[in-house]
Write a protein that holds these residues in place. Structure first.
Motif, PDB file in Angstrom:
ATOM      1  N   GLY A 112       0.617  -1.287   0.064  1.00 63.28           N
ATOM      2  CA  GLY A 112       0.431  -0.528  -0.338  1.00 63.28           C
ATOM      3  C   GLY A 112       0.936   1.603   0.207  1.00 63.28           C
ATOM      4  N   ILE A 113      -0.147   2.550   0.190  1.00 72.90           N
ATOM      5  CA  ILE A 113       0.965   4.137   0.455  1.00 72.90           C
ATOM      6  C   ILE A 113       2.159   3.640   1.903  1.00 72.90           C
ATOM      7  CG2 ILE A 113       0.244   5.924   0.789  1.00 72.90           C
ATOM      8  CD1 ILE A 113      -2.170   5.682  -0.679  1.00 72.90           C
ATOM      9  N   ALA A 114       1.969   3.190   2.276  1.00 75.34           N
ATOM     10  CA  ALA A 114       3.031   3.110   3.546  1.00 75.34           C
ATOM     11  C   ALA A 114       3.995   2.101   3.340  1.00 75.34           C
ATOM     12  CB  ALA A 114       2.440   2.968   4.762  1.00 75.34           C
ATOM     13  N   GLY A 115       3.907   1.051   2.338  1.00 75.40           N
ATOM     14  CA  GLY A 115       4.461   0.382   2.067  1.00 75.40           C
ATOM     15  C   GLY A 115       5.848   0.726   0.849  1.00 75.40           C
ATOM     16  N   TRP A 116       5.271   1.758   0.117  1.00 72.50           N
ATOM     17  CA  TRP A 116       5.939   2.352  -1.154  1.00 72.50           C
ATOM     18  C   TRP A 116       6.103   3.724  -0.069  1.00 72.50           C
ATOM     19  CZ3 TRP A 116       4.112   7.730  -2.376  1.00 72.50           C
ATOM     20  CH2 TRP A 116       5.234   8.794  -2.887  1.00 72.50           C
ATOM     21  N   ALA A 117       5.932   3.972   0.187  1.00 73.66           N
ATOM     22  CA  ALA A 117       6.696   5.551   1.208  1.00 73.66           C
ATOM     23  C   ALA A 117       7.784   5.010   2.393  1.00 73.66           C
ATOM     24  CB  ALA A 117       5.707   6.573   2.110  1.00 73.66           C
ATOM     25  N   THR A 118       7.448   3.707   2.554  1.00 66.45           N
ATOM     26  CA  THR A 118       8.439   3.322   3.435  1.00 66.45           C
ATOM     27  C   THR A 118       9.869   2.505   2.478  1.00 66.45           C
ATOM     28  OG1 THR A 118       6.812   2.211   4.687  1.00 66.45           O
ATOM     29  CG2 THR A 118       9.712   1.753   4.815  1.00 66.45           C
ATOM     30  N   GLY A 163      16.551   7.650   1.562  1.00 59.57           N
ATOM     31  CA  GLY A 163      17.094   8.766   2.971  1.00 59.57           C
ATOM     32  C   GLY A 163      15.619   9.769   3.359  1.00 59.57           C
ATOM     33  N   ALA A 164      16.693  10.717   4.030  1.00 61.64           N
ATOM     34  CA  ALA A 164      15.097  11.437   3.864  1.00 61.64           C
ATOM     35  C   ALA A 164      15.177  12.297   2.298  1.00 61.64           C
ATOM     36  CB  ALA A 164      16.080  12.632   4.649  1.00 61.64           C
ATOM     37  N   PRO A 165      15.919  12.762   1.261  1.00 65.20           N
ATOM     38  CA  PRO A 165      14.817  12.966   0.209  1.00 65.20           C
ATOM     39  C   PRO A 165      14.259  12.288  -0.675  1.00 65.20           C
ATOM     40  CG  PRO A 165      17.079  12.849   0.648  1.00 65.20           C
ATOM     41  CD  PRO A 165      17.132  12.019   1.416  1.00 65.20           C
ATOM     42  N   GLY A 166      13.670  10.872  -0.116  1.00 68.73           N
ATOM     43  CA  GLY A 166      13.045   9.836  -0.104  1.00 68.73           C
ATOM     44  C   GLY A 166      11.924  10.466   0.098  1.00 68.73           C
ATOM     45  N   ALA A 167      11.827  10.609   1.435  1.00 66.99           N
ATOM     46  CA  ALA A 167      10.608  11.266   2.054  1.00 66.99           C
ATOM     47  C   ALA A 167      10.055  12.737   1.395  1.00 66.99           C
ATOM     48  CB  ALA A 167      10.782  11.593   3.719  1.00 66.99           C
ATOM     49  N   GLY A 168      11.327  13.422   1.465  1.00 66.27           N
ATOM     50  CA  GLY A 168      10.534  14.589   0.116  1.00 66.27           C
ATOM     51  C   GLY A 168      10.166  14.122  -0.946  1.00 66.27           C
ATOM     52  N   LEU A 169      10.676  13.583  -1.578  1.00 62.25           N
ATOM     53  CA  LEU A 169       9.906  12.425  -3.287  1.00 62.25           C
ATOM     54  C   LEU A 169       8.630  12.482  -2.359  1.00 62.25           C
ATOM     55  CD1 LEU A 169      10.343  13.227  -6.344  1.00 62.25           C
ATOM     56  CD2 LEU A 169      11.605  10.262  -5.542  1.00 62.25           C
ATOM     57  N   ALA A 170       7.976  12.125  -1.612  1.00 71.81           N
ATOM     58  CA  ALA A 170       7.350  11.041  -1.650  1.00 71.81           C
ATOM     59  C   ALA A 170       6.156  12.271  -1.476  1.00 71.81           C
ATOM     60  CB  ALA A 170       7.092  10.542  -0.148  1.00 71.81           C
ATOM     61  N   ALA A 175       8.171   8.742   7.895  1.00 68.87           N
ATOM     62  CA  ALA A 175       9.324   9.380   8.052  1.00 68.87           C
ATOM     63  C   ALA A 175       9.600  10.152   9.791  1.00 68.87           C
ATOM     64  CB  ALA A 175       9.313  11.228   7.492  1.00 68.87           C
ATOM     65  N   GLY A 176       8.731  10.397  10.921  1.00 67.48           N
ATOM     66  CA  GLY A 176       8.969  10.740  12.248  1.00 67.48           C
ATOM     67  C   GLY A 176       9.349   9.312  12.664  1.00 67.48           C
ATOM     68  N   PHE A 177       8.690   8.196  12.524  1.00 65.71           N
ATOM     69  CA  PHE A 177       9.051   6.572  12.475  1.00 65.71           C
ATOM     70  C   PHE A 177      10.447   6.283  12.210  1.00 65.71           C
ATOM     71  CE2 PHE A 177       8.636   1.926  11.212  1.00 65.71           C
ATOM     72  CZ  PHE A 177       9.123   1.645  12.511  1.00 65.71           C
TER      73      PHE A 177
END
Length: 225
Positions: free
Chosen positions: A20-26, A33-40, A59-61
């Protein structure tokens, strides 16, 4: 913003969610890394069905697991918010007022006076709308388009977008960091808030349509006399 039972089960332990979305974001954060959170988050701005209420606590987790720092997460996600908002601002600016009015004129039940009132409202409240809109689901993305159409000064737009996004992102990242493996609890709670906002929007649209149909019928009745 519905997480599957599998998401909750995996979140209950120390493992990151899968699927799902959570798995994709993870996966994005694991790979970049952090840039991945920014891209998401940048993609979330362009595609509102991607919920920041899931991505940011995750991202906090991830930060709580030492994958990257909290400050990194905050900087990159805020940068992603601004980049996504700028893309929508550019779409509004390219669309322009004349095209917007022409498109609106083709919509059923929409009048030229509606566009004028909307422009007048944005002229009075546009700065507040851009700032606080960053904290309201659906509007957080869409508010950038009228800002572009009305050609809000770019430095003002950037400052308001950055400030509003920073507050929203910080709240969710810090809560996700504090909750750790229980990050999904904030997602579940904010899901109710999002549903409430959507319900209000739907009711407002239905009320607008009903009022216009009623006025149109009254006009037809008068002209038939």
């Amino acid at each position: 913003m519905i997480l599957t039972a599998a998401h909750h089960a995996s979140a209950a332990g120390n493992e990151a969610p899968t699927g799902g979305i959570a798995g994709w974001a993870t996966d994005m954060m694991d790979s970049l890394g952090a840039p991945g959170a920014g891209l998401a988050i940048a993609l979330e701005n362009l595609f509102p069905p991607l919920p920041s209420e899931v991505i940011l606590p995750l991202a906090g987790f991830a930060a709580s697991q030492g994958k990257f720092g909290v400050v990194e997460a905050l900087l990159w996600t805020t940068a992603g918010s601004v980049i996504g908002a700028l893309a929508l601002y550019a779409i509004g600016a390219l669309l322009g007022r004349e095209r917007t009015v022409a498109i609106a004129a083709r919509l059923p039940l929409v009048k030229a006076s509606d566009i004028q009132r909307t422009e007048e409202w944005f002229a009075r409240h546009g700065t507040k709308a851009v700032f606080f809109g960053r904290m309201i689901p659906i509007f957080r993305s869409m508010i950038s388009v009228p800002a572009g159409v009305e050609r809000m000064r770019l430095p003002v737009f950037l400052a308001l977008t950055t400030a509003g996004s920073l507050i929203w992102n910080a709240a969710f990242i810090l809560i996700g960091h504090a909750l750790g493996a229980r990050w999904h609890q904030v997602t579940d709670l904010v899901g109710l808030y999002s549903k409430g906002v959507i319900a209000v929007v739907v009711l407002a649209v239905l009320a607008f349509v009903a009022l216009r149909i009623r006025r149109a019928r009254k006009g037809e009745h008068r002209s038939a006399r």
